[in-house]
Design an enzyme around this catalytic site. Sequence first.
Site, PDB file in Angstrom:
ATOM      1  N   ASP A  66       0.823  -1.222   0.000  1.00  0.00           N
ATOM      2  CA  ASP A  66       0.000   0.000   0.000  1.00  0.00           C
ATOM      3  C   ASP A  66       0.855   1.270   0.000  1.00  0.00           C
ATOM      4  OD1 ASP A  66       0.671  -0.909   2.584  1.00  0.00           O
ATOM      5  OD2 ASP A  66      -0.983   0.174   3.541  1.00  0.00           O
ATOM      6  N   HIS A 270      -4.261   6.785   6.981  1.00  0.00           N
ATOM      7  CA  HIS A 270      -4.050   5.334   6.897  1.00  0.00           C
ATOM      8  C   HIS A 270      -5.209   4.602   7.579  1.00  0.00           C
ATOM      9  CE1 HIS A 270      -1.822   1.453   7.279  1.00  0.00           C
ATOM     10  NE2 HIS A 270      -1.120   1.897   6.259  1.00  0.00           N
TER      11      HIS A 270
HETATM   12 ZN    ZN Z   1       0.319   0.638   5.296  1.00  0.00          ZN
HETATM   13 ZN    ZN Z   2       2.873  -1.434   6.588  1.00  0.00          ZN
END
Ligand code: ZN
Ligand code: ZN
Length: 303
Positions: A66, A270
């Site tokens: 990610d 996040h």
């Molecule tokens: Zn992450």
């Molecule tokens: Zn991570």
Amino acid sequence: MTFTLTILGTSSMVPTKERNVQAFLLEYKGELILADCGEGTQRQMNIAGFSRAKIKKVLITHWHGDHVGGLISLIQTIFNSEYQDTLHIYGPKGSKERLAHLRKTVDFENEVNIEVHELEPGKDEVLTFFENDEYELQCAAMRHSTPTLGYAFATKAKLRVNMTAAEKYGLRQGPLVGHLQRGETVTFKGQTITPDEVCYKTASKKLVIIPDTTLTTAVPILAEQADVMICEATYANEHEEKAQEYKHLTAAQAALYAQQASVGKLVLTHFSQRYKGVERLLDEARLHHPEVEAAFDFMKIKV
Ligand SMILES: [Zn+2]
Ligand SMILES: [Zn+2]
């Protein structure tokens, strides 16, 4: 001199309809510094109106998908542009090998110079890894399931001449003002003028990006006195055990660190898809820090 951070992605793990995965773009005097490059970052840059060829430095926090899933396609685009500079990529230990592997996965027609810098700060050490007259870049080691770095961008305080004070000496704009701003004493019409008499200092500004991490003292150490701290807040209080197990922070833990480090503003990011909205994360964080906001894609933060 102010700078702007555009947050290009705010989701953890996978993109959602509203949120792309991780990337931050810092803009200072025409230079772009990209921190992380999740899948889809190039398209986010298109929407936000940024030219990929202006990226001079890429900071990698860690090699989870990610955060780096869009890196190879970005590099290919930069290779195919009229890029004249060397692209500097900074990342944790192992970045050279990982990038070498990544480059083998795609055929390139053009190549530009890439320099990969592996950064290895010690425990609780704030490492300054780049510095010029204008700003410095620092990093510190986080505690995640793979080597991970948090980053700080700080502009330098500068001397500026207060022209009202200077005119008392009959001094006007010109080369002598430049000397004073560089901290030098000058002589003008028989008078000695020191910087202390006519100069003031501009404030330095600091922005910190705290990526995936579990509890570690390195967070408040790196974030000390930052104007803005962007921090992962993957979990709510209810899932504190999960946060610990998967080496992430809760929103409340992020806020406690922001408080401890006397940070001006905390921006949470996040986010896990498990939560419908982020209000509860904000509420839990606000119990510990008065200035908290939730990041959204294309959020701009002027520092
Ligand atoms: Zn992450
Ligand atoms: Zn991570």
